[in-house]
Design a protein around this motif. Structure first.
Motif, mmCIF file in Angstrom:
data_model
loop_
_atom_site.group_PDB
_atom_site.id
_atom_site.type_symbol
_atom_site.label_atom_id
_atom_site.label_comp_id
_atom_site.label_asym_id
_atom_site.label_seq_id
_atom_site.Cartn_x
_atom_site.Cartn_y
_atom_site.Cartn_z
ATOM 1 N N GLN A 567 0.604 -0.942 0.132
ATOM 2 C CA GLN A 567 0.021 0.457 -0.106
ATOM 3 C C GLN A 567 0.443 1.678 0.300
ATOM 4 O O GLN A 567 0.192 2.122 0.532
ATOM 5 N N ASN A 568 2.349 1.465 -0.265
ATOM 6 C CA ASN A 568 2.832 2.369 -0.322
ATOM 7 C C ASN A 568 3.137 3.132 1.310
ATOM 8 O O ASN A 568 3.459 4.369 0.806
ATOM 9 N N LEU A 569 3.473 2.072 1.832
ATOM 10 C CA LEU A 569 3.594 2.419 3.489
ATOM 11 C C LEU A 569 4.948 2.118 3.501
ATOM 12 O O LEU A 569 5.337 1.348 3.389
ATOM 13 N N ARG A 570 5.713 3.432 4.052
ATOM 14 C CA ARG A 570 7.154 3.331 4.478
ATOM 15 C C ARG A 570 7.038 2.419 5.839
ATOM 16 O O ARG A 570 6.319 2.800 6.806
ATOM 17 N N SER A 571 8.250 1.236 6.674
ATOM 18 C CA SER A 571 8.211 0.681 7.910
ATOM 19 C C SER A 571 9.377 0.993 7.996
ATOM 20 O O SER A 571 10.648 1.097 7.954
ATOM 21 N N ILE A 572 9.557 1.107 9.549
ATOM 22 C CA ILE A 572 10.618 1.255 10.611
ATOM 23 C C ILE A 572 9.671 -0.657 11.640
ATOM 24 O O ILE A 572 9.289 -0.235 12.048
ATOM 25 N N ALA A 573 11.261 -1.191 11.295
ATOM 26 C CA ALA A 573 11.697 -2.503 12.903
ATOM 27 C C ALA A 573 12.843 -2.101 13.823
ATOM 28 O O ALA A 573 13.691 -1.597 13.560
ATOM 29 N N VAL A 574 11.855 -1.932 15.091
ATOM 30 C CA VAL A 574 12.584 -1.963 16.046
ATOM 31 C C VAL A 574 12.359 -3.369 16.807
ATOM 32 O O VAL A 574 12.184 -4.456 17.062
ATOM 33 N N LEU A 575 13.840 -3.848 16.293
ATOM 34 C CA LEU A 575 14.105 -5.841 16.620
ATOM 35 C C LEU A 575 15.174 -6.355 17.445
ATOM 36 O O LEU A 575 16.264 -4.342 18.213
ATOM 37 N N GLY A 576 16.009 -6.640 17.273
ATOM 38 C CA GLY A 576 16.750 -7.453 18.936
ATOM 39 C C GLY A 576 17.013 -8.180 18.258
ATOM 40 O O GLY A 576 16.731 -9.389 17.249
ATOM 41 N N GLY A 577 18.263 -8.841 18.428
ATOM 42 C CA GLY A 577 18.789 -10.686 18.087
ATOM 43 C C GLY A 577 19.661 -10.046 16.794
ATOM 44 O O GLY A 577 20.258 -9.153 16.349
ATOM 45 N N SER A 578 19.557 -11.428 15.888
ATOM 46 C CA SER A 578 19.744 -10.905 14.415
ATOM 47 C C SER A 578 18.587 -10.617 13.942
ATOM 48 O O SER A 578 19.445 -10.151 12.955
ATOM 49 N N GLY A 579 17.549 -10.139 14.159
ATOM 50 C CA GLY A 579 16.795 -9.240 13.604
ATOM 51 C C GLY A 579 15.556 -9.561 12.884
ATOM 52 O O GLY A 579 14.559 -9.183 11.997
ATOM 53 N N GLY A 580 16.364 -11.343 12.431
ATOM 54 C CA GLY A 580 15.343 -12.162 11.793
ATOM 55 C C GLY A 580 14.497 -11.701 10.268
ATOM 56 O O GLY A 580 15.377 -10.652 10.046
ATOM 57 N N SER A 581 13.367 -12.486 9.624
ATOM 58 C CA SER A 581 13.260 -11.856 8.680
ATOM 59 C C SER A 581 13.104 -9.960 8.186
ATOM 60 O O SER A 581 12.957 -9.857 6.997
ATOM 61 N N LEU A 582 12.614 -9.686 9.544
ATOM 62 C CA LEU A 582 12.329 -8.422 9.300
ATOM 63 C C LEU A 582 13.021 -7.259 8.790
ATOM 64 O O LEU A 582 12.974 -6.662 8.478
ATOM 65 N N ARG A 583 14.354 -8.097 9.280
ATOM 66 C CA ARG A 583 15.506 -6.823 8.986
ATOM 67 C C ARG A 583 15.717 -6.782 7.516
ATOM 68 O O ARG A 583 16.599 -5.839 6.642
ATOM 69 N N GLN A 584 14.947 -8.077 7.300
ATOM 70 C CA GLN A 584 15.260 -7.713 5.892
ATOM 71 C C GLN A 584 14.442 -6.402 4.483
ATOM 72 O O GLN A 584 14.078 -6.731 3.150
ATOM 73 N N LEU A 585 13.028 -6.773 5.569
ATOM 74 C CA LEU A 585 12.199 -6.538 4.872
ATOM 75 C C LEU A 585 11.831 -4.744 5.614
ATOM 76 O O LEU A 585 10.978 -4.166 4.140
#
Length: 656
Positions: A567-585
């Motif tokens: 839907q053309n929304l930008r995103s920020i991920a606040v993560l931990g550890g290795s970052g998992g799949s979200l780190r790439q998205l």
């Protein structure tokens, strides 16, 4: 050696707990026995201290200075010192009048504790000494045990208005019972009174009786003892020995002497040892009048106070020992008489009914009953073999149960239990504090590494959110579990305010806040799509999605970011550890460099708060304050946009 010089401690057995303070504010080992305020407590403190030193303890006895001639510190016996505390005038003061001086007494004890290294344990004697010990414990944490020697409520019940102690005694005793690490009862009656009248915990009470000194009291030939005292070897002799105060019931013994002759035809002589040696003694004068009233003044002999070395001769010279107080917490004199082989006829009260065994070492009678006392005396005079048997059994009982050596061993065992418990508590506290230290150290390390790695990324995240608000967009936030709470918190800081008062609200919503939506969609289509569905429903181009996860692997968050992209929304991920799949998205990722979930969440909250502060600092001028025009808001908006990233980075440094 100068009298005030503190002697070095002698070498003692090894051990981690051997510094003991005995506090006895009015009863000093130097006290004159038999006087109004000197008696059993003086002996208790004196002999306990000596025996504790034999066991390897180093003992200081704190007592009030009642003479200007006394030294500050007196080396009294091997391993035992007497410390004379300046509290009130250096002269005799009735113990009933000492409470106002206890604050001064406490200050002096604290001063010596702080300057001399302190004590492992305090053993308080009497309620005022216990007040001092409680205050020392409150200031320094030193554990204390207490021997009351007499209880205020018991005394008041027996003496009524004749009791001159202040009513504050009751509240102080209540406090001491609660705060003491342990309480020593001198007899079963003492323990019962503590539980019944003071709500003492039974587990905190140990019964340890008083004792006698085997080097002072033992059986001696009656003929030899009477010859030593100049007494008729064939006369019937009764003995009463102790303090000359009304509650000791000496008048009961005098009246029994009269009944003995009138009711039983037996003439005897009553020796009364004790009283004041300096000047007239009002109690002795009262007792003389009782003797006159009973017609036995010629056979009632007021011997006066005598030194400890001569008391064994009086005990051994007597056919029987009489002690009939109204109440008695213990009654050492009964034990001393038994140790000398003299049968005891005592009151059936307090400690006496514990030390004297009915029909075994003597007899028990009700207090203030001279007829009953006279009858028991007559019975023993009529049965000399029984009298001798009771005497022999008294010696055995005294030496089996009531020596100061046994008392000290029991007290020592109690001290060690209290100290071990204290040490265990300290170890437990130390373990807890170590865990706290480890937790803080790990979190601080994670924070420092996060600061080092993510400092510019935090500023960039703040810029991205600020640009969203400035362009009229909104921020959607989501997370699972603890991260769901963080998401709601984060959104609320924007809708409300973080630090800046009076600013307008910023459009942010937590997708995990509506339980109806969550459960309905999860129930119908599965939990994997609960956030993605809301992004589809609420997201518009120009909006921003913030996902919070400690692992970066949650499927529903991955689905939410993919829906945002669609839907053309930008995103920020606040993560931990290795970052998992979200780190790439996600468009921008803040990955906390830690593996512990708790530490990740703690650092994430710091990051979120920093972002809130940076965003608020940047956009506050662009959002109308309550009552301000939208036109002025637009001017502020335009003036803050240039250089936004640089100003945010500077604010991030300041916040760190």
């Amino acid at each position: 050696m100068p009298p005030n010089q503190i002697l070095p401690w002698p070498l003692q057995k090894s051990g981690w707990s051997n510094r003991i303070a005995l506090i006895s504010e009015h009863a000093s080992p130097f006290g004159k026995l038999g006087s109004v305020d000197s008696g059993g407590q003086n002996q208790y403190v004196s002999h306990l201290a000596r025996q504790l030193s034999v066991l390897g303890y180093r003992v200081d006895i704190f007592t009030r200075r009642d003479s200007s001639l006394l030294p500050d510190v007196a080396a009294w016996s091997h391993g035992v010192r007497i410390i004379h505390v300046n509290a009130g005038p250096p002269e005799p003061v009735a113990k009933e009048d000492l409470l106002p001086y206890m604050q001064q007494f406490t200050a002096q004890v604290l001063k010596r504790c702080r300057s001399g290294g302190g004590y492992d344990l305090i053993h308080a004697n009497f309620w005022m000494s216990a007040l001092v010990a409680a205050e020392v414990k409150r200031e320094l944490g030193t554990p204390f045990v207490v021997t009351f020697h007499a209880l205020g409520r018991v005394r008041r019940a027996h003496q009524g208005t004749a009791d001159r102690f202040p009513d504050e005694r009751f509240d102080i005793e209540d406090r001491v019972v609660q705060e003491a690490d342990h309480i020593i009862a001198e007899c079963p009656q003492d323990e019962e009174d503590l539980i019944r009248l003071y709500n003492a915990e039974p587990a905190k009470i140990t019964t340890i009786p008083c004792g006698f000194d085997q080097s002072e009291f033992w059986p001696i030939s009656k003929t030899l003892a009477r010859a030593r005292l100049g007494l008729d070897p064939d006369e019937k002799i009764l003995l009463q020995l102790g303090r000359m105060v009304p509650r000791k019931g000496v008048d009961n013994a005098i009246r029994a002497l009269g009944r003995l002759e009138r009711n039983h035809g037996i003439k005897a002589r009553l020796l009364i040892v004790g009283g004041e040696s300096d000047g007239p003694d009002p109690e002795v004068e009262r007792l003389r009048a009782v003797a006159v009233e009973e017609g036995v003044e010629d056979r009632t002999v007021f011997v006066g106070p005598k030194g400890r070395e001569s008391l064994k001769y009086y005990y051994n010279a007597a056919d029987m020992f009489l002690t009939t107080p109204w109440y008695e917490p213990f009654g050492i004199t009964a034990v001393e008489a038994m140790a000398c082989g003299t049968p005891v006829i005592g009151s059936n009260v307090g400690g006496i009914k514990f030390t004297v065994r009915e029909n075994e070492t003597g007899y028990l009678v009700n207090p203030n009953d001279p007829d009953a006392l006279a009858e028991r005396i007559a019975h023993l005079y009529g049965n000399p073999k029984l009298r001798d048997r009771l005497g022999r059994q008294g010696v055995q009982r005294a030496n089996t149960l009531f020596t100061w050596e046994k008392v000290a061993w029991a007290a020592s065992g109690l001290y060690e239990r209290v100290l071990i418990q204290k040490r265990s508590m300290n170890n437990s506290l130390a373990d807890q504090l170590n865990a706290v230290d480890r937790g803080f150290a790990a979190t601080l390390a994670a924070l420092q590494e996060t600061h080092r790695r993510l400092r510019p990324t935090i500023a960039a995240a703040a810029d991205l959110i600020s640009e969203t608000f400035e362009s009229g967009g909104k921020v959607l936030v989501c997370g699972n579990g603890g991260s769901a709470a963080d998401a709601q918190h984060f959104a609320a800081e924007f809708v409300g305010r973080f630090k800046q008062p009076g600013r307008g609200g910023l459009p942010a919503m937590a997708l995990c806040a509506d339980s109806a939506v969550l459960t309905a969609w999860a129930n119908d289509s599965g939990y994997e799509k609960v956030f993605a569905r809301q992004v589809e429903a609420f997201g518009r181009p120009g909006d921003l999605l913030v996902v919070i996860s400690t692992s970066g692997k949650s499927i529903n968050l991955v689905e939410a970011v993919q829906a945002a992209r669609a839907q053309n929304l930008r995103s920020i991920a606040v993560l931990g550890g290795s970052g998992g799949s979200l780190r790439q998205l996600a468009d921008l990722c803040l990955v906390v460099p830690a593996s512990d979930t708790q530490q990740i969440q703690e650092v994430q909250m710091v990051i979120l708060h920093l972002v809130c502060e940076l965003v608020e600092n940047r956009v506050v001028a662009a959002v109308p304050v309550a009552g301000a025009s939208s036109r002025s808001g637009r001017r502020r908006h335009g003036s803050t946009t240039p250089g936004g990233a640089r100003s945010a980075l500077t604010a991030a440094d300041a916040a760190q």
